[in-house]
Design a protein around this motif. Structure first.
Motif, PDB file in Angstrom:
ATOM      1  N   ASP A   1       5.079  -1.545  -2.042  1.00 29.60           N
ATOM      2  CA  ASP A   1       5.186  -2.999  -2.082  1.00 29.60           C
ATOM      3  C   ASP A   1       4.699  -3.516  -3.435  1.00 29.60           C
ATOM      4  OD1 ASP A   1       5.527  -5.690  -1.115  1.00 29.60           O
ATOM      5  OD2 ASP A   1       3.354  -5.769  -0.849  1.00 29.60           O
ATOM      6  N   SER A   2       5.530  -4.260  -4.133  1.00 29.55           N
ATOM      7  CA  SER A   2       5.217  -4.679  -5.501  1.00 29.55           C
ATOM      8  C   SER A   2       3.993  -5.577  -5.595  1.00 29.55           C
ATOM      9  CB  SER A   2       6.424  -5.398  -6.120  1.00 29.55           C
ATOM     10  OG  SER A   2       6.730  -6.578  -5.390  1.00 29.55           O
ATOM     11  N   SER A   3       3.674  -6.294  -4.516  1.00 30.32           N
ATOM     12  CA  SER A   3       2.553  -7.232  -4.565  1.00 30.32           C
ATOM     13  C   SER A   3       1.235  -6.611  -4.101  1.00 30.32           C
ATOM     14  CB  SER A   3       2.860  -8.456  -3.699  1.00 30.32           C
ATOM     15  OG  SER A   3       2.956  -8.086  -2.337  1.00 30.32           O
ATOM     16  N   SER A   4       1.263  -5.364  -3.615  1.00 32.93           N
ATOM     17  CA  SER A   4       0.076  -4.761  -2.990  1.00 32.93           C
ATOM     18  C   SER A   4      -0.503  -3.597  -3.775  1.00 32.93           C
ATOM     19  CB  SER A   4       0.433  -4.277  -1.575  1.00 32.93           C
ATOM     20  OG  SER A   4       0.918  -5.342  -0.787  1.00 32.93           O
ATOM     21  N   LYS A   5      -0.071  -3.386  -5.001  1.00 28.39           N
ATOM     22  CA  LYS A   5      -0.432  -2.155  -5.691  1.00 28.39           C
ATOM     23  C   LYS A   5      -1.875  -2.107  -6.183  1.00 28.39           C
ATOM     24  CE  LYS A   5       4.306  -0.868  -6.576  1.00 28.39           C
ATOM     25  NZ  LYS A   5       5.325  -0.310  -7.498  1.00 28.39           N
ATOM     26  N   TYR A   6      -2.578  -3.246  -6.180  1.00 24.74           N
ATOM     27  CA  TYR A   6      -4.010  -3.192  -6.472  1.00 24.74           C
ATOM     28  C   TYR A   6      -4.761  -2.492  -5.343  1.00 24.74           C
ATOM     29  CZ  TYR A   6      -8.651  -4.711  -8.049  1.00 24.74           C
ATOM     30  OH  TYR A   6      -9.962  -4.736  -8.486  1.00 24.74           O
ATOM     31  N   MET A   7      -4.128  -2.340  -4.194  1.00 24.21           N
ATOM     32  CA  MET A   7      -4.736  -1.599  -3.093  1.00 24.21           C
ATOM     33  C   MET A   7      -4.772  -0.103  -3.364  1.00 24.21           C
ATOM     34  SD  MET A   7      -3.342  -3.573   0.306  1.00 24.21           S
ATOM     35  CE  MET A   7      -4.327  -2.532   1.397  1.00 24.21           C
ATOM     36  N   ALA A   8      -4.334   0.309  -4.528  1.00 28.48           N
ATOM     37  CA  ALA A   8      -4.484   1.705  -4.940  1.00 28.48           C
ATOM     38  C   ALA A   8      -5.949   2.124  -4.960  1.00 28.48           C
ATOM     39  CB  ALA A   8      -3.873   1.919  -6.321  1.00 28.48           C
ATOM     40  N   PHE A   9      -6.852   1.154  -5.099  1.00 27.64           N
ATOM     41  CA  PHE A   9      -8.276   1.439  -5.203  1.00 27.64           C
ATOM     42  C   PHE A   9      -8.949   1.212  -3.847  1.00 27.64           C
ATOM     43  CE2 PHE A   9      -6.698  -0.449  -9.200  1.00 27.64           C
ATOM     44  CZ  PHE A   9      -6.736   0.696  -9.987  1.00 27.64           C
TER      45      PHE A   9
END
Length: 368
Positions: free
Chosen positions: A267-275
């Motif tokens: 999901d393009s808007s959720s990639k900060y959830m990588a951490f």
């Protein structure tokens, strides 16, 4: 002036040279007496006394050459430039003072534990229009107010100066309000310097990348400029073996496996959830770094990109988000004692002291 190599030229030349040297010394004497001593005669930085609660304004320095901003617009407290959007910041003295007092209260309840404070600046402090990073919008001033209100041994971390030396690198997203993992690393570097810990270079970490990230600033602005110029999410894996679990409450009875770093988010808007899989009420990570120290980080989402770096220095890393329902009202001082925590890091971005949801929850935990 250089002396001639010939030993045959004597007499008048030597006299003239002596006069020149004498006149030069006399002329320079007043300057040397009033100027700073030469660098080699100063005491090393680590031997110079410092206040435990130094004002950030006294220890930080702005980037030497802020980048040109060009045309920009302001709408609903968002500053939008040609390729980036950023939250407007304003100094709120009462809220900042209250924030500092809350950390002081926490330290007073656990005097045996090291308590650190790191207030993270945001993108606008380095890349925004001058009118929105100076005066009433000066983040060094805001950080200084909060740090100045911290007493009783709270140790403050100057992340601003470290970040300001890297403004030519990718340290903040353009389409999102967070810092990047690279920006978080430079704040971690500042923390290690303050806490006397070894800081491994970024080159020691294996890396990964998620492309096509369009974050919170796009959701707020719906700017086509941002959508057409997405960010990427850079990740740095721990250099040590580590694992983790997350929990819904401080009882820690319902643990689920945690992905410390995720690179499969589509999901393009959720990639900060990588951490650390985004905002969880409570996380416990275990590291094979060999340290018997245990740290608990109190944070909002800025702490997510920072948390994996702590595994390099602490055998156990706890991450607590006061905003989450499952941990609201917990007794934080008691939790710290029950789990043998040696260090606490309260890491938030500069907007957090003015966020009533965060502050009310944090104060309740500290029993303020």
């Amino acid at each position: 002036m250089q002396m001639t190599r010939s030993r045959k030229i004597l007499g008048t030349a030597e006299i003239l040279l002596a006069v020149v040297v004498l006149v030069t010394a006399v002329a320079l004497a007043p300057r040397l007496s009033s100027a700073q001593a030469p660098a080699e005669t100063q005491a090393p930085a680590e031997t110079q006394p410092q206040s435990e609660t130094q004002s950030a304004a006294a220890t930080t320095e702005p980037p030497t050459e802020p980048p040109e901003v060009g045309d920009y617009t302001v709408e609903n407290y968002i500053v939008l430039t040609s390729d980036a959007a950023m939250e407007m910041y304003s100094v709120a003295q009462k809220r900042l003072t209250e924030y500092g007092q809350t950390l002081s209260a926490l330290k007073s309840r656990v005097p045996e534990i090291n308590v650190y404070s790191l207030l993270a600046p945001t993108r606008i402090a380095f890349y925004g229009p001058e009118a929105y990073r100076t005066g009433a919008h000066d983040q060094t001033r805001g950080i200084g107010i909060a740090y100045g209100a911290m007493t009783g041994g709270v140790v403050t971390v100057d992340a601003y100066s470290h970040l300001s030396r890297h403004t030519d690198e990718y340290i903040y997203f353009r389409t999102d309000h967070h810092w990047t993992a690279r920006g978080a690393y430079y704040a971690y570097e500042a923390f290690c310097e303050t806490a006397g810990l070894e800081c491994k270079p970024l080159s020691a970490h294996e890396t990964g990348r998620l492309d096509g990230f369009v974050g919170s600033m796009y959701r707020y602005t719906h700017s086509e400029k941002l959508k057409e110029n997405p960010d990427y999410v850079e990740v740095f894996y721990p250099t040590v073996e580590a694992s983790g679990q997350f929990y819904s409450s401080p009882a820690m009875t319902d643990g689920k496996n945690l992905r410390i770093i995720s690179t499969s988010i589509t999901d393009s808007s959720s990639k900060y959830m990588a951490f650390i899989q985004g905002d969880k009420p409570l996380i416990k990570m275990t590291s094979a770094c060999g340290s018997d120290r245990k740290i608990l980080m109190v944070k909002e989402s800025y702490g997510n990109a920072f948390a994996p770096f702590l595994l390099e220095n602490f055998g156990e890393v706890y991450v607590l988000d006061p905003r989450q329902d499952g941990v609201k009202g917990m007794n934080l001082p008691q939790f710290l004692r029950d789990h043998g925590i040696t260090d606490v890091l309260v890491l938030n971005y500069v907007m957090a002291p003015s966020n009533s949801t965060f502050m009310n929850a944090f104060k309740a935990m500290v029993n303020v």
